[in-house]
Design an enzyme around this catalytic site. Structure first.
Site, PDB file in Angstrom:
ATOM      1  CG  HIS A 148       3.005   2.060   9.457  1.00  0.00           C
ATOM      2  ND1 HIS A 148       2.135   1.035   9.703  1.00  0.00           N
ATOM      3  CD2 HIS A 148       2.506   2.685   8.367  1.00  0.00           C
ATOM      4  CE1 HIS A 148       1.163   1.032   8.812  1.00  0.00           C
ATOM      5  NE2 HIS A 148       1.370   2.029   7.979  1.00  0.00           N
ATOM      6  CG  HIS A 194       2.059   0.600   2.731  1.00  0.00           C
ATOM      7  ND1 HIS A 194       2.675  -0.021   3.792  1.00  0.00           N
ATOM      8  CD2 HIS A 194       1.264   1.550   3.277  1.00  0.00           C
ATOM      9  CE1 HIS A 194       2.268   0.548   4.933  1.00  0.00           C
ATOM     10  NE2 HIS A 194       1.416   1.491   4.637  1.00  0.00           N
ATOM     11  CG  HIS A 216      -2.049   9.416   7.359  1.00  0.00           C
ATOM     12  ND1 HIS A 216      -2.596   8.461   8.179  1.00  0.00           N
ATOM     13  CD2 HIS A 216      -1.320   8.726   6.433  1.00  0.00           C
ATOM     14  CE1 HIS A 216      -2.202   7.255   7.775  1.00  0.00           C
ATOM     15  NE2 HIS A 216      -1.436   7.381   6.719  1.00  0.00           N
ATOM     16  CD  GLU A 239      -2.178   3.336   7.437  1.00  0.00           C
ATOM     17  OE1 GLU A 239      -1.676   3.149   6.334  1.00  0.00           O
ATOM     18  OE2 GLU A 239      -1.630   4.059   8.295  1.00  0.00           O
TER      19      GLU A 239
END
Lengths: 285, 124
Positions: free
Chosen positions: A12, A59, A194, A241
């Site tokens: 995302h 976030h 990431h 995540e």
């Protein structure tokens, strides 16, 4: 009864949303990624779910460090896009499904004893809206209702892989006990490898991502045993995540058929991946 | 207490210890989501920072935009990035600064396949 007809695992990445919003999909940097996502839009157009349950993480937009719910289920009639510092994304307000969402809350809390947080007022940030854009493009309205399920993966400790897989399985039972005839797609979002922070910023580990996808399909119980430290080490601090994909996988039942997969490095700072699964073994199809 | 992630290079896991240390710092950063606060901070940074219970080290790291030090002092990247947005920086600018390379080098590194997990910064 309502049915879960498919699952989508996808990154995302905010820059993907910005590229769509600003009409940059044709640029040299973006065109190869968006070409790879075309089958996902075709699958979504053909599958035509009534409801999408989107598992994602906020976030610091709807929630902050003040209150950190591990699992937060959105029961609102609508969910506006959040202002993440640049103004809200120019995407439709997501229409919720309060009746089904409240049913899920009841069944998950009472039958399977998941201590969910119930949320009536929640803007949805890129974690939820970018996967919708990737799979639907830029419609006037999202072509289905949306139930957001927000998971804490920013403040250590996130929920375990085992708990996420078990929650997915409980979601399947809860959906199937709903008397309506809705067809439901479950999204698991975030990842893939990431790391945004520290000296190791820019980490990518494509072999890990590929192995994760393979295990997600073939042996989710084994993948659910993988400890957080392994994700942090191999997939990066934000790669954790990926535990959210296990919720999607659990919701599809024991055997699944993989319909599509893409990997693309990079989008912004991220190894971008997408997988489409349907319930049932390939032989049954 | 020793953790099974302590030896991961170049990585600041945002656990309870970091969260406690960085609570005021992170909430300061989050306050910059609101336009009125961004204007107040831009107009008089010291006066605006006085509203927050930051340590002298945290305050200095904010003023110096020392992104790595902000992490060490309890900052969380999603929060400290709010400060970077105020400066017009991208996540690649901040990633480059934290790993000790230029933004151009960082972008080229990503296009070439990213940084291997065994790296602890610098050029891959």
């Amino acid at each position: 009864m309502a049915r879960i007809v498919g699952g989508v695992g996808t990154s995302h990445v905010p820059a993907v949303g910005a590229a769509i919003d600003n009409g940059r999909q044709g640029e040299a940097y973006w065109a190869p990624y968006f070409a790879k996502t075309e089958p996902a839009r075709a699958w979504m157009a053909e599958t035509k779910p009534d409801v999408c349950l989107v598992v994602y993480n906020d976030h610091a937009d709807a929630f902050s460090l003040e209150i950190i719910p591990t699992f937060a289920l959105g029961v609102a009639p609508r969910f506006p896009p959040a202002d993440e510092g640049y103004g809200p994304r120019r995407v439709p307000v997501a229409e919720g499904h309060p009746e089904l969402a409240w049913h899920l809350a009841e069944r998950l809390i009472l039958d399977d004893e998941f201590d969910l947080t119930i949320v009536n007022d929640m803007p949805i940030d890129h974690g939820c809206t970018v996967p919708l854009s990737v799979t639907c493009g830029q419609p006037e309205a999202w072509p289905f209702r949306v139930i957001p399920l927000c998971v804490n993966v920013i403040q250590y400790p996130p929920p375990t892989g085992r708990r996420c897989l078990a929650l997915g399985r409980a979601i399947r039972r809860a959906v199937e006990s709903w008397p309506g005839d809705e067809r439901v797609v479950v999204f698991g979002t975030g990842g893939m490898s990431h790391q945004l922070q520290g000296e190791r910023a820019g980490l990518v580990n494509l072999p890990f991502d590929t192995a994760f996808m393979d295990a997600l399909v073939a042996d989710p119980d084994a993948q659910a045993q993988v400890p957080h430290a392994t994700y942090l080490r191999e997939a990066g601090s934000e790669g954790i995540e990926l535990v959210m994909w296990l919720i999607m996988r659990g919701a599809l039942g024991d055997a699944v058929t993989e319909r599509y997969r893409l990997n693309h490095v990079p989008t912004s700072n991220t190894s971008n991946g997408l997988i489409i699964l349907e319930s049932g073994p390939p032989a049954d199809r | 207490m020793n953790r099974d992630y302590d030896d991961i290079p170049g990585t600041y896991v945002f656990d309870g210890e970091h969260s406690r240390k960085g609570y005021a710092l992170n909430m300061f950063c989050l306050s910059l989501n609101q336009a009125a606060n961004r204007e107040a901070f831009a107009a008089d940074p010291d006066a605006y920072l006085d509203r927050w219970d930051l340590t002298p080290d945290q305050r200095r790291a904010v003023r110096e935009r020392n992104w790595l030090e902000l992490l060490r002092l309890g900052g969380n990247i999603y929060y400290t990035f709010k400060l970077a947005i105020v400066d017009g920086l991208t996540m690649q600018d901040v990633g480059a600064a934290m790993s000790g390379i230029t933004t151009e080098e960082f972008s080229a590194m990503m296009i070439a396949g990213g940084r291997p997990p065994t790296s602890s910064g610098g050029r891959p």
